[in-house]
Design a protein around this motif. Structure first.
Motif, PDB file in Angstrom:
ATOM      1  N   UNK A  78     -35.382  20.988   9.356  1.00 39.08           N
ATOM      2  CA  UNK A  78     -34.972  19.648   9.760  1.00 39.08           C
ATOM      3  C   UNK A  78     -34.126  19.012   8.662  1.00 39.08           C
ATOM      4  N   UNK A  79     -33.521  17.876   8.961  1.00 44.05           N
ATOM      5  CA  UNK A  79     -32.759  17.146   7.938  1.00 44.05           C
ATOM      6  C   UNK A  79     -33.661  16.780   6.770  1.00 44.05           C
ATOM      7  N   UNK A  80     -34.885  16.402   7.080  1.00 43.21           N
ATOM      8  CA  UNK A  80     -35.835  16.039   6.029  1.00 43.21           C
ATOM      9  C   UNK A  80     -36.133  17.250   5.138  1.00 43.21           C
ATOM     10  N   UNK A  81     -36.286  18.433   5.739  1.00 42.71           N
ATOM     11  CA  UNK A  81     -36.520  19.652   4.962  1.00 42.71           C
ATOM     12  C   UNK A  81     -35.352  19.925   4.020  1.00 42.71           C
ATOM     13  N   UNK A  82     -34.134  19.826   4.545  1.00 40.86           N
ATOM     14  CA  UNK A  82     -32.943  20.090   3.737  1.00 40.86           C
ATOM     15  C   UNK A  82     -32.830  19.059   2.607  1.00 40.86           C
ATOM     16  N   UNK A  85     -35.329  19.866  -0.086  1.00 41.57           N
ATOM     17  CA  UNK A  85     -34.910  21.021  -0.881  1.00 41.57           C
ATOM     18  C   UNK A  85     -33.747  20.679  -1.812  1.00 41.57           C
ATOM     19  N   UNK A  86     -32.799  19.878  -1.329  1.00 34.12           N
ATOM     20  CA  UNK A  86     -31.680  19.464  -2.181  1.00 34.12           C
ATOM     21  C   UNK A  86     -32.184  18.663  -3.380  1.00 34.12           C
ATOM     22  N   UNK A  87     -33.150  17.784  -3.133  1.00 29.93           N
ATOM     23  CA  UNK A  87     -33.730  17.002  -4.231  1.00 29.93           C
ATOM     24  C   UNK A  87     -34.431  17.919  -5.224  1.00 29.93           C
ATOM     25  N   UNK A  88     -35.173  18.885  -4.710  1.00 28.87           N
ATOM     26  CA  UNK A  88     -35.902  19.824  -5.581  1.00 28.87           C
ATOM     27  C   UNK A  88     -34.930  20.669  -6.405  1.00 28.87           C
ATOM     28  N   UNK A  89     -33.839  21.109  -5.792  1.00 25.17           N
ATOM     29  CA  UNK A  89     -32.827  21.888  -6.517  1.00 25.17           C
ATOM     30  C   UNK A  89     -32.232  21.057  -7.645  1.00 25.17           C
TER      31      UNK A  89
END
Length: 133
Positions: A78-82, A85-89
């Motif tokens: 989902x958009x929330x998942x992406x 993950x972007x924040x974690x990266x």
């Protein structure tokens, strides 16, 4: 009036995807046939438009729910998942940038170990003269 209201609601369900002009035409036809008083036509049109909007919203929600279910079943993020993950990266990249080891001051001064280079004429490199059986 309750029978008329039931007819109007039923008509509203049928006209969910129709435009206001289509609904007005159908209501005007009811007025012409004497099934609806002219004074009630505006109220019926408004009620049918409201009912149509409700039905459209319900259909849209049902379709959205089904699409979301299919996407979850397929494992599509989902958009929330992406976003997560972007924040974690970004966090990991910031940590990695802070943890870079300082350059070893002795490293450039150390000589590299000598690597032997074989000459093409070295006897060890000659192909066998006798065929192997």
């Amino acid at each position: 009036m309750s029978d008329l209201f039931k007819k109007a609601v039923s008509l509203g369900v049928g006209f969910t995807l129709y435009s206001k002009e289509k609904i007005e035409g159908a209501v005007n036809e009811l007025v012409k046939r004497g099934e609806l008083a002219p004074s009630q036509s505006k109220a019926v049109i408004d009620k049918l438009m409201e009912r149509g909007a409700e039905e459209s919203a319900g259909i849209k929600k049902a379709i959205t729910d089904q699409v979301e279910k299919v996407l979850v079943d397929l494992g599509v993020p989902t958009r929330a998942d992406v976003a997560r993950l972007e924040k974690r990266i970004a966090e990991l990249e910031a940590q990695a940038a802070q943890q870079k080891p300082a350059a070893d001051p002795e490293l450039p001064n150390k000589p590299l170990p000598e690597t032997p280079v074989l000459d093409e004429t070295t006897p060890d490199m000659q192909p066998p003269t006798k065929e192997i059986e």
